[in-house]
Design a protein around this motif. Sequence first.
Motif, PDB file in Angstrom:
ATOM      1  N   PRO A  23       0.808  -1.231   0.000  1.00 16.29           N
ATOM      2  CA  PRO A  23       0.000   0.000   0.000  1.00 16.29           C
ATOM      3  C   PRO A  23       0.837   1.275   0.000  1.00 16.29           C
ATOM      4  O   PRO A  23       0.475   2.242  -0.672  1.00 16.29           O
ATOM      5  CB  PRO A  23      -0.829  -0.119   1.277  1.00 16.29           C
ATOM      6  CG  PRO A  23      -0.917  -1.585   1.530  1.00 16.29           C
ATOM      7  CD  PRO A  23       0.392  -2.156   1.065  1.00 16.29           C
ATOM      8  N   ALA A  24       1.943   1.293   0.728  1.00 12.12           N
ATOM      9  CA  ALA A  24       2.771   2.507   0.768  1.00 12.12           C
ATOM     10  C   ALA A  24       3.349   2.820  -0.605  1.00 12.12           C
ATOM     11  O   ALA A  24       3.448   3.990  -0.994  1.00 12.12           O
ATOM     12  CB  ALA A  24       3.891   2.360   1.793  1.00 12.12           C
ATOM     13  N   ALA A  25       3.724   1.791  -1.346  1.00  8.57           N
ATOM     14  CA  ALA A  25       4.271   2.005  -2.686  1.00  8.57           C
ATOM     15  C   ALA A  25       3.188   2.546  -3.624  1.00  8.57           C
ATOM     16  O   ALA A  25       3.444   3.454  -4.417  1.00  8.57           O
ATOM     17  CB  ALA A  25       4.855   0.710  -3.233  1.00  8.57           C
ATOM     18  N   LEU A  26       1.996   1.990  -3.526  1.00  5.39           N
ATOM     19  CA  LEU A  26       0.900   2.478  -4.372  1.00  5.39           C
ATOM     20  C   LEU A  26       0.543   3.916  -4.028  1.00  5.39           C
ATOM     21  O   LEU A  26       0.314   4.733  -4.925  1.00  5.39           O
ATOM     22  CB  LEU A  26      -0.323   1.576  -4.218  1.00  5.39           C
ATOM     23  CG  LEU A  26      -0.166   0.161  -4.743  1.00  5.39           C
ATOM     24  CD1 LEU A  26      -1.392  -0.677  -4.405  1.00  5.39           C
ATOM     25  CD2 LEU A  26       0.076   0.170  -6.245  1.00  5.39           C
ATOM     26  N   ARG A  57      13.068   3.261   2.232  1.00  5.37           N
ATOM     27  CA  ARG A  57      13.742   3.305   3.531  1.00  5.37           C
ATOM     28  C   ARG A  57      12.837   2.908   4.696  1.00  5.37           C
ATOM     29  O   ARG A  57      13.295   2.869   5.837  1.00  5.37           O
ATOM     30  CB  ARG A  57      14.310   4.700   3.776  1.00  5.37           C
ATOM     31  CG  ARG A  57      15.457   5.028   2.862  1.00  5.37           C
ATOM     32  CD  ARG A  57      15.983   6.397   3.127  1.00  5.37           C
ATOM     33  NE  ARG A  57      17.132   6.656   2.250  1.00  5.37           N
ATOM     34  CZ  ARG A  57      17.706   7.815   2.131  1.00  5.37           C
ATOM     35  NH1 ARG A  57      17.287   8.849   2.822  1.00  5.37           N
ATOM     36  NH2 ARG A  57      18.732   7.969   1.324  1.00  5.37           N
ATOM     37  N   SER A  58      11.593   2.611   4.421  1.00  7.26           N
ATOM     38  CA  SER A  58      10.670   2.243   5.492  1.00  7.26           C
ATOM     39  C   SER A  58      11.005   0.861   6.057  1.00  7.26           C
ATOM     40  O   SER A  58      11.642   0.033   5.392  1.00  7.26           O
ATOM     41  CB  SER A  58       9.227   2.251   4.975  1.00  7.26           C
ATOM     42  OG  SER A  58       9.021   1.159   4.100  1.00  7.26           O
ATOM     43  N   ASP A  59      10.575   0.621   7.263  1.00  7.46           N
ATOM     44  CA  ASP A  59      10.797  -0.681   7.896  1.00  7.46           C
ATOM     45  C   ASP A  59      10.151  -1.797   7.082  1.00  7.46           C
ATOM     46  O   ASP A  59      10.732  -2.873   6.918  1.00  7.46           O
ATOM     47  CB  ASP A  59      10.246  -0.689   9.318  1.00  7.46           C
ATOM     48  CG  ASP A  59      11.050   0.188  10.272  1.00  7.46           C
ATOM     49  OD1 ASP A  59      12.216   0.514   9.951  1.00  7.46           O
ATOM     50  OD2 ASP A  59      10.505   0.551  11.339  1.00  7.46           O
ATOM     51  N   ALA A  63      12.133  -4.943   5.381  1.00  3.40           N
ATOM     52  CA  ALA A  63      11.766  -6.322   5.694  1.00  3.40           C
ATOM     53  C   ALA A  63      11.463  -7.100   4.423  1.00  3.40           C
ATOM     54  O   ALA A  63      11.859  -8.266   4.283  1.00  3.40           O
ATOM     55  CB  ALA A  63      10.564  -6.346   6.641  1.00  3.40           C
ATOM     56  N   GLY A  64      10.781  -6.467   3.487  1.00  9.02           N
ATOM     57  CA  GLY A  64      10.486  -7.125   2.214  1.00  9.02           C
ATOM     58  C   GLY A  64      11.741  -7.445   1.424  1.00  9.02           C
ATOM     59  O   GLY A  64      11.871  -8.537   0.857  1.00  9.02           O
ATOM     60  N   MET A  65      12.673  -6.496   1.390  1.00  3.72           N
ATOM     61  CA  MET A  65      13.920  -6.740   0.665  1.00  3.72           C
ATOM     62  C   MET A  65      14.747  -7.833   1.340  1.00  3.72           C
ATOM     63  O   MET A  65      15.368  -8.657   0.660  1.00  3.72           O
ATOM     64  CB  MET A  65      14.722  -5.433   0.553  1.00  3.72           C
ATOM     65  CG  MET A  65      14.100  -4.442  -0.420  1.00  3.72           C
ATOM     66  SD  MET A  65      15.085  -2.940  -0.636  1.00  3.72           S
ATOM     67  CE  MET A  65      14.530  -1.970   0.754  1.00  3.72           C
ATOM     68  N   GLU A  66      14.728  -7.874   2.670  1.00  4.37           N
ATOM     69  CA  GLU A  66      15.446  -8.930   3.388  1.00  4.37           C
ATOM     70  C   GLU A  66      14.829 -10.298   3.095  1.00  4.37           C
ATOM     71  O   GLU A  66      15.551 -11.286   2.937  1.00  4.37           O
ATOM     72  CB  GLU A  66      15.455  -8.640   4.884  1.00  4.37           C
ATOM     73  CG  GLU A  66      16.359  -7.480   5.245  1.00  4.37           C
ATOM     74  CD  GLU A  66      16.193  -7.002   6.681  1.00  4.37           C
ATOM     75  OE1 GLU A  66      15.328  -7.541   7.417  1.00  4.37           O
ATOM     76  OE2 GLU A  66      16.939  -6.078   7.068  1.00  4.37           O
ATOM     77  N   ALA A  67      13.506 -10.344   2.991  1.00  6.00           N
ATOM     78  CA  ALA A  67      12.836 -11.609   2.680  1.00  6.00           C
ATOM     79  C   ALA A  67      13.193 -12.082   1.272  1.00  6.00           C
ATOM     80  O   ALA A  67      13.445 -13.275   1.054  1.00  6.00           O
ATOM     81  CB  ALA A  67      11.323 -11.446   2.827  1.00  6.00           C
TER      82      ALA A  67
END
Length: 88
Positions: A23-26, A57-59, A63-67
């Motif tokens: 949602p934040a990206a949209l 830069r959001s948490d 987390a998504g990039m780490e996954a």
Amino acid sequence: MVDDARCRAVALAWAERLSARPPAALAALKQILAESQELPLREALANEQRRFQEVVRSDAAMAGMEAIQARYDAGELPAEIYDPPFEG
């Protein structure tokens, strides 16, 4: 471009695919479109970069990039992780 007979189906497929995104990206994309519409190109690109940096830069993004990285590290290929190109 799609023919008239498939226009509704393709639009709905795109809407479904987009609605699965964070949602934040949209929200950032909508802001970019609204804010940058009347700006000169240089300012519009700077605005786009500001919004992108806010999201990435959001948490949640971290987390998504780490996954995703963990999936790569486990041996998955990009084609197994990401959506295939939209064929419409």
